[in-house]
Design a protein around this motif. Structure first.
Motif, PDB file in Angstrom:
ATOM      1  N   ALA A   1       0.835  -1.205   0.000  1.00 25.77           N
ATOM      2  CA  ALA A   1       0.000   0.000   0.000  1.00 25.77           C
ATOM      3  C   ALA A   1       0.866   1.249   0.000  1.00 25.77           C
ATOM      4  O   ALA A   1       0.592   2.212  -0.742  1.00 25.77           O
ATOM      5  N   GLY A   2       1.925   1.245   0.799  1.00 24.23           N
ATOM      6  CA  GLY A   2       2.806   2.405   0.855  1.00 24.23           C
ATOM      7  C   GLY A   2       3.504   2.644  -0.477  1.00 24.23           C
ATOM      8  O   GLY A   2       3.512   3.768  -0.992  1.00 24.23           O
ATOM      9  N   LEU A   3       4.029   1.567  -1.047  1.00 24.17           N
ATOM     10  CA  LEU A   3       4.722   1.687  -2.331  1.00 24.17           C
ATOM     11  C   LEU A   3       3.784   2.270  -3.389  1.00 24.17           C
ATOM     12  O   LEU A   3       4.130   3.199  -4.128  1.00 24.17           O
ATOM     13  N   VAL A   4       2.573   1.717  -3.418  1.00 27.94           N
ATOM     14  CA  VAL A   4       1.632   2.128  -4.453  1.00 27.94           C
ATOM     15  C   VAL A   4       1.212   3.582  -4.278  1.00 27.94           C
ATOM     16  O   VAL A   4       1.144   4.343  -5.246  1.00 27.94           O
ATOM     17  N   ALA A   5       0.975   3.979  -3.028  1.00 26.38           N
ATOM     18  CA  ALA A   5       0.560   5.362  -2.805  1.00 26.38           C
ATOM     19  C   ALA A   5       1.671   6.320  -3.233  1.00 26.38           C
ATOM     20  O   ALA A   5       1.424   7.372  -3.819  1.00 26.38           O
TER      21      ALA A   5
ATOM     22  N   VAL B   1      10.578  -8.769  -4.483  1.00 26.91           N
ATOM     23  CA  VAL B   1       9.844  -9.121  -5.704  1.00 26.91           C
ATOM     24  C   VAL B   1       8.353  -9.214  -5.398  1.00 26.91           C
ATOM     25  O   VAL B   1       7.510  -8.686  -6.140  1.00 26.91           O
ATOM     26  N   LEU B   2       8.021  -9.868  -4.287  1.00 22.78           N
ATOM     27  CA  LEU B   2       6.606 -10.053  -3.956  1.00 22.78           C
ATOM     28  C   LEU B   2       5.905  -8.703  -3.822  1.00 22.78           C
ATOM     29  O   LEU B   2       4.832  -8.480  -4.390  1.00 22.78           O
ATOM     30  N   VAL B   3       6.534  -7.784  -3.072  1.00 22.84           N
ATOM     31  CA  VAL B   3       5.897  -6.482  -2.850  1.00 22.84           C
ATOM     32  C   VAL B   3       5.799  -5.693  -4.164  1.00 22.84           C
ATOM     33  O   VAL B   3       4.792  -5.049  -4.454  1.00 22.84           O
ATOM     34  N   LEU B   4       6.852  -5.769  -4.983  1.00 24.50           N
ATOM     35  CA  LEU B   4       6.809  -5.075  -6.273  1.00 24.50           C
ATOM     36  C   LEU B   4       5.657  -5.588  -7.129  1.00 24.50           C
ATOM     37  O   LEU B   4       4.950  -4.823  -7.787  1.00 24.50           O
TER      38      LEU B   4
ATOM     39  N   LEU C   1      -5.609   2.418   1.134  1.00 24.54           N
ATOM     40  CA  LEU C   1      -6.456   1.503   1.903  1.00 24.54           C
ATOM     41  C   LEU C   1      -6.987   0.375   1.020  1.00 24.54           C
ATOM     42  O   LEU C   1      -7.003  -0.792   1.403  1.00 24.54           O
ATOM     43  N   LEU C   2      -7.409   0.778  -0.178  1.00 30.01           N
ATOM     44  CA  LEU C   2      -7.955  -0.209  -1.106  1.00 30.01           C
ATOM     45  C   LEU C   2      -6.894  -1.249  -1.448  1.00 30.01           C
ATOM     46  O   LEU C   2      -7.170  -2.456  -1.485  1.00 30.01           O
ATOM     47  N   VAL C   3      -5.670  -0.786  -1.674  1.00 27.69           N
ATOM     48  CA  VAL C   3      -4.588  -1.711  -2.005  1.00 27.69           C
ATOM     49  C   VAL C   3      -4.278  -2.602  -0.797  1.00 27.69           C
ATOM     50  O   VAL C   3      -4.070  -3.805  -0.938  1.00 27.69           O
ATOM     51  N   PHE C   4      -4.276  -2.015   0.385  1.00 27.20           N
ATOM     52  CA  PHE C   4      -4.045  -2.802   1.591  1.00 27.20           C
ATOM     53  C   PHE C   4      -5.065  -3.935   1.676  1.00 27.20           C
ATOM     54  O   PHE C   4      -4.736  -5.094   1.871  1.00 27.20           O
ATOM     55  N   LEU C   5      -6.322  -3.564   1.483  1.00 30.02           N
ATOM     56  CA  LEU C   5      -7.408  -4.531   1.574  1.00 30.02           C
ATOM     57  C   LEU C   5      -7.260  -5.654   0.560  1.00 30.02           C
ATOM     58  O   LEU C   5      -7.364  -6.834   0.890  1.00 30.02           O
ATOM     59  N   THR C   6      -6.996  -5.305  -0.674  1.00 34.52           N
ATOM     60  CA  THR C   6      -6.927  -6.346  -1.695  1.00 34.52           C
ATOM     61  C   THR C   6      -5.670  -7.192  -1.534  1.00 34.52           C
ATOM     62  O   THR C   6      -5.699  -8.386  -1.815  1.00 34.52           O
ATOM     63  N   THR C   7      -4.579  -6.591  -1.071  1.00 35.71           N
ATOM     64  CA  THR C   7      -3.365  -7.376  -0.868  1.00 35.71           C
ATOM     65  C   THR C   7      -3.560  -8.390   0.258  1.00 35.71           C
ATOM     66  O   THR C   7      -3.095  -9.529   0.171  1.00 35.71           O
TER      67      THR C   7
ATOM     68  N   LEU D   1       0.980 -17.325  -3.107  1.00 45.24           N
ATOM     69  CA  LEU D   1       1.283 -18.748  -3.098  1.00 45.24           C
ATOM     70  C   LEU D   1       2.501 -19.055  -3.969  1.00 45.24           C
ATOM     71  O   LEU D   1       3.365 -19.845  -3.602  1.00 45.24           O
ATOM     72  N   LEU D   2       2.582 -18.407  -5.118  1.00 46.78           N
ATOM     73  CA  LEU D   2       3.653 -18.701  -6.059  1.00 46.78           C
ATOM     74  C   LEU D   2       4.952 -17.973  -5.729  1.00 46.78           C
ATOM     75  O   LEU D   2       6.026 -18.470  -6.038  1.00 46.78           O
ATOM     76  N   LEU D   3       4.859 -16.787  -5.136  1.00 40.89           N
ATOM     77  CA  LEU D   3       6.056 -15.953  -5.036  1.00 40.89           C
ATOM     78  C   LEU D   3       6.582 -15.764  -3.629  1.00 40.89           C
ATOM     79  O   LEU D   3       7.615 -15.135  -3.444  1.00 40.89           O
ATOM     80  N   ARG D   4       5.888 -16.250  -2.627  1.00 39.86           N
ATOM     81  CA  ARG D   4       6.329 -15.901  -1.276  1.00 39.86           C
ATOM     82  C   ARG D   4       7.688 -16.525  -0.981  1.00 39.86           C
ATOM     83  O   ARG D   4       7.988 -17.648  -1.401  1.00 39.86           O
ATOM     84  N   PRO D   5       8.506 -15.759  -0.251  1.00 41.51           N
ATOM     85  CA  PRO D   5       9.802 -16.301   0.156  1.00 41.51           C
ATOM     86  C   PRO D   5       9.574 -17.456   1.131  1.00 41.51           C
ATOM     87  O   PRO D   5       8.539 -17.501   1.805  1.00 41.51           O
ATOM     88  N   THR D   6      10.522 -18.363   1.217  1.00 40.58           N
ATOM     89  CA  THR D   6      10.386 -19.469   2.151  1.00 40.58           C
ATOM     90  C   THR D   6      10.264 -18.898   3.558  1.00 40.58           C
ATOM     91  O   THR D   6      10.981 -17.975   3.917  1.00 40.58           O
ATOM     92  N   GLY D   7       9.316 -19.453   4.312  1.00 40.41           N
ATOM     93  CA  GLY D   7       9.138 -18.993   5.686  1.00 40.41           C
ATOM     94  C   GLY D   7       8.197 -17.805   5.805  1.00 40.41           C
ATOM     95  O   GLY D   7       7.811 -17.433   6.898  1.00 40.41           O
ATOM     96  N   PHE D   8       7.829 -17.186   4.654  1.00 45.34           N
ATOM     97  CA  PHE D   8       6.912 -16.049   4.702  1.00 45.34           C
ATOM     98  C   PHE D   8       5.499 -16.578   4.577  1.00 45.34           C
ATOM     99  O   PHE D   8       5.143 -17.235   3.605  1.00 45.34           O
ATOM    100  N   ASP D   9       4.695 -16.298   5.597  1.00 45.76           N
ATOM    101  CA  ASP D   9       3.333 -16.818   5.617  1.00 45.76           C
ATOM    102  C   ASP D   9       2.350 -15.673   5.643  1.00 45.76           C
ATOM    103  O   ASP D   9       2.638 -14.614   6.204  1.00 45.76           O
ATOM    104  N   THR D  10       1.199 -15.891   5.036  1.00 46.67           N
ATOM    105  CA  THR D  10       0.135 -14.888   5.162  1.00 46.67           C
ATOM    106  C   THR D  10      -1.139 -15.607   5.593  1.00 46.67           C
ATOM    107  O   THR D  10      -1.247 -16.831   5.489  1.00 46.67           O
ATOM    108  N   LEU D  11      -2.097 -14.842   6.060  1.00 44.55           N
ATOM    109  CA  LEU D  11      -3.379 -15.417   6.452  1.00 44.55           C
ATOM    110  C   LEU D  11      -4.009 -16.151   5.281  1.00 44.55           C
ATOM    111  O   LEU D  11      -4.517 -17.265   5.422  1.00 44.55           O
TER     112      LEU D  11
END
Lengths: 350, 538
Positions: B354-358, B415-418, B475-481, B489-499
């Motif tokens: 969200a920060g990057l995009v804003a 890469v994931l955040v970009l 906010l919209l980007v935060f929500l959708t991310t 699923l495809l790009l997360r670094p090893t050990g990086f988990d999300t809900l």
């Protein structure tokens, strides 16, 4: 007297449409120069080129003797020392009045005093803490003027500065702004499409049409001695008749009048309504066909000589009604070269 | 002259002053080169890999052709189209009916219904799918607690239901907005010309509704096409699920690449179909001063309408949330610690995106509005294209590209955040652009003529004035991310988990009680920005 702004042979086109065409203009230092013309005549484009918001295709501009744009130079707007008052005032809505006025000043000492001084000059002392939206249109206008004047620019440009005000306050604000500019001894160029406003506010007036300046002179000279038929029609009403000049006298179907002119032979003659004196006379030669009453005066349309139209301006005291007869006397005329190629223009362009 | 502290009554404040005369469009100046940099940072992380993917597929020639022409692909196209048609038809009916009830009838509690009906927007499709799966079938919660013998909805019925519930708010929102903004004068004019109420609805209301309805349904169709979470949990073989399976399960990655590109072609077909069915009339929104005419429901109609909306709310909100709560305290996952790591990952990833995009959206919005040209129009087109690309395709493209060219950078948080920023860039750009359009360019020019350079002007004048748009976009980007699944699923670094990943993998292994907690948390977290966005609009 030097010129604060000199524009030489500016031209600018937008997607093939020529907005400015060999536009040249000099704004004398310390005076208010009006730039008047119908909409689309290139007035605003000229201002934007002077301010540096756009680049000309050809030509040059110099500010206080220094070239700011030509084929090799382009000084960005922030380094031109050209202040601007916008049609919509363009106050920064998120800053106070004081913040707006201080915006163009450097951070060194004396900033507060200069802001206070500028606000006092426009009659808004002590309004520093107000937000722009809390002010009336006229007050916003004066804040915009103070903001533009406070960095002491070489010239202030005003783009249709009064068009955003409603009619009752327009004339008052117009007088105030002129007073402030004169007091600040500022050089100003202001753009308007309103002929009356142009004549009232300017020291020098340039009439524009189709991207060119047709004539530059004092309002008085322009009105009395327009260089061509189009300028004459644009600046005021009147009727044209054909005539012939021989030895300082023009001969027309309406009579012979002395004129100061180099021309001789066939000419066109303009009769302004102010120069037609009307007297009540039931046996007079003129028939009143129409009358618009303005309060301070009235504009009367006459038919003379069995159908020829003539306009007369009369004072408010004697009322001339359609159907009345009256006596008329022409006191003065203006002559132009005959067979002007320009079609007669419609006057007001509001 | 002396100042008057209070505006004199004769002077109208600017707000009430006559509107500025509309002039010919302000000529644009060319943008300085550096203004293009943020736009490129935002768009290239997906456009370059996507171009690479296409190149790769075309480079494979015959192998690619074989995949395209296989009977399996034909089956996939059939499955996917069937699902889309079903979902589009259902959401059209549900969305329009709900919009009409809440906007044009005197149904009791209209304001509350408007919120309730739109609320499922905060529940991601895979959470709805999880709820449906864990509520129905022999071992489902509804069967166990209420004794309702609802058969398991796994497969097409489940995918249909989940996607319908997840997407009907799109149709509802676009249609309701159109109904609200419709100028009642048109309907009154028609009545005045002698048209009956029914004819007015048919000939005046429905045609004016069409563009919005079309836009809503286009969103629904594209969503259904590219959704991965619901169809994969429902084990329904639509495109996205098979692309993922091909990628995860096979050494030869050509089929996955080919199908991923084919998926994009299907999206193009959908967009084209919507364009083709659009009418030629132009509809202009004008500010409407009067509310539209409200239809009076009779007593019976009122009961029926209330029952309809109530059952929609129960199915779309009550059952999912109730089921998740029900699973919370149950068996298999009970003793396990709550996945706080996933929470941290979700929040961190979404905040960074969200920060990057804003940050990138402000200069890009300046580029596309203040320096509008044919070239800058491409920036907007590119942003919306990237936004519409199926995420599974973007994810695969980036995987292929970075595995080939980026070495150790592959599967890094950067890469994931970009990529997050890139795919959701359009949301922030749209918000920033529309608030910038409300700011007169003369304000920026005033700043320039007062001695401020372009960057100072952007920071001190433009940014504060479009702050609301930037925050809303962020906010919209935060929500959708937060809700994003396939790319993570495809790009997360090893050990990086999300809900999102946690919920999906638990649900995919039928560990419903383990998925329930994170799912509820995700709904709650998504609801916060949604709430802020909704209250901001007033």
């Amino acid at each position: 007297m030097t010129d604060a702004i000199v524009c030489r042979h500016l031209s600018k086109s937008y997607s093939g449409v020529l907005a400015l065409d060999d536009f040249s203009l000099a704004a004398p230092t310390g005076q208010v120069l009006g730039l008047v013309g119908p909409s689309g005549s290139g007035k605003t484009t000229a201002l934007r080129l002077i301010a540096g918001f756009e680049r000309p295709d050809h030509g040059s501009v110099s500010v206080a003797g220094e070239t700011v744009v030509d084929s090799a130079t382009f000084v960005p707007p922030e380094r031109r020392r050209v202040g601007m008052v916008f049609q919509d005032f363009a106050l920064f809505p998120h800053m106070t009045v004081g913040g707006n006025v201080a915006y163009g000043l450097s951070k060194d000492g004396g900033r507060r005093e200069r802001v206070a001084g500028a606000l006092a000059m426009v009659g808004l002392s002590g309004m520093e803490k107000r937000m722009p939206h809390e002010l009336s249109g006229g007050e916003q206008q004066r804040v915009a003027l103070a903001r533009a004047l406070v960095p002491a620019p070489a010239v202030v440009l005003l783009d249709e500065p009064f068009s955003n005000l409603d009619a009752p306050q327009r004339e008052r604000v117009r007088r105030e702004v002129r007073g402030i500019l004169v007091e600040a001894r500022a050089t100003a160029i202001f753009v308007t499409h309103d002929q009356e406003e142009a004549l009232a506010v300017s020291d020098v007036l340039a009439v524009m049409r189709d991207g060119r300046v047709l004539q530059t002179a004092t309002p008085h000279d322009l009105y009395r001695k327009p260089s061509d038929r189009w300028v004459a029609r644009f600046l005021g009403e009147g009727e044209f008749v054909a005539g012939t000049v021989t030895g300082g006298v023009v001969d027309t179907p309406l009579g012979r009048f002395p004129v100061e002119t180099q021309l001789s032979g066939p000419v066109e003659v303009l009769i302004r309504p102010e120069h037609v004196r009307l007297t009540e006379d039931a046996g007079g030669a003129a028939l009143v066909v129409e009358r618009e009453f303005y309060g301070h005066d009235q504009l009367v349309t006459l038919h003379i000589d069995g159908g020829r139209r003539l306009l007369a301006r009369a004072g408010p005291d004697t009322i001339f009604n359609p159907g009345d007869h009256a006596r008329y006397e022409i006191t003065e005329v203006v002559v132009f070269e005959a067979a002007s190629h320009q079609p007669p223009a419609t006057s007001k362009s509001n | 002259m002396t100042s008057t502290p209070a505006p004199a009554p004769a002077e109208t404040p600017l707000a009430a002053a006559p509107p500025i005369e509309i002039r010919r469009p302000r000529p644009r100046t060319r943008a300085p080169w550096w203004l293009w940099v943020p736009a490129l940072i935002a768009l290239l992380p997906t456009l370059v890999p996507f171009g690479f993917l296409i190149g790769r597929v075309f480079g494979k020639g015959t192998a690619a052709t074989r995949v395209v022409l296989s009977s399996r692909t034909a089956h996939l196209v059939w499955n996917t189209s069937l699902l889309i048609v079903l979902v589009v038809a259902t959401t059209a009916v549900v969305g329009v009916a709900a919009a009409w009830l809440t906007e044009r009838t005197d149904i009791p509690g209209r304001r509350i219904w408007r919120v309730v009906v739109a609320l499922p927007l905060v529940i991601p499709s895979y959470v709805i799918a999880l709820a449906i799966l864990s509520a129905t079938g022999p071992r489902g919660l509804l069967t166990e607690t209420l004794g309702l013998g609802i058969p398991s909805l796994i497969g097409l019925p489940g995918a249909w239901l989940a996607l319908t519930l997840a997407t009907y708010p799109f149709v509802y929102l676009t249609t309701a907005t159109a109904l609200r903004r419709m100028d009642p004068a048109h309907e009154e004019a028609a009545r005045g010309l002698g048209a009956s109420q029914g004819r007015v609805f048919r000939t005046i209301v429905v045609p004016q509704l069409r563009p919005s309805l079309g836009a809503g349904l286009l969103l629904v169709a594209l969503y259904s096409l590219s959704d991965f979470g619901a169809v994969s949990l429902m084990r329904f073989d639509s495109f996205t699920r098979v692309v993922y399976a091909q990628y995860a399960g096979r050494l030869d990655r050509t089929p996955a690449a080919v199908l991923a590109v084919l998926l994009v072609l299907l999206a193009l077909v959908i967009v084209w179909a919507e364009r083709a069915t659009r009418g030629r009339a132009a509809y202009h929104w004008r500010p409407v001063s009067r509310p539209a005419r409200i239809a009076r429901l009779g007593g019976g109609g009122r009961v029926a309408a209330l029952l309809g909306l109530a059952s929609l709310a129960v199915i779309s909100l009550g059952v999912p949330i109730g089921t998740l709560i029900g699973w919370l305290g149950r068996g298999t996952g009970a003793g396990r610690p709550f996945p706080w790591g996933a929470v941290a990952g979700s929040v961190a990833g979404s905040l960074l995106a969200a920060g990057l995009v804003a940050l990138l959206a402000l200069p890009t919005a300046v580029l596309v509005t203040r320096h509008a040209s044919r070239r800058t129009a491409w920036v907007e087109k590119a942003a919306y294209t990237v936004f519409a690309l199926p995420h599974i395709t973007v994810g695969l493209a980036v995987v292929f590209f970075s595995a080939r060219y980026l070495g150790s950078f592959y599967q890094s948080l950067t890469v994931l955040v970009l990529v997050y920023g890139s795919i959701f860039f359009a949301q922030a750009l749209g918000a920033a652009r529309s608030s910038l359009l409300q700011v007169s360019p003369s304000v920026e020019e005033a700043s320039r003529s007062l001695g401020a350079g372009p960057i100072k002007t952007m920071l001190r004048v433009t940014a504060p004035m479009v702050r609301r748009g930037l925050v809303a976009g962020g906010l919209l980007v935060f929500l959708t991310t937060m809700k994003e699944l396939p790319v993570t699923l495809l790009l997360r670094p090893t050990g990086f988990d999300t809900l999102a990943v946690g919920i999906w993998s638990a649900a995919d292994s039928f560990l419903y009680s383990r998925a329930a907690g994170p799912a509820l948390l995700l709904i709650a977290v998504s609801a916060v920005p949604m709430y802020l966005l909704a209250t901001r609009e007033r």
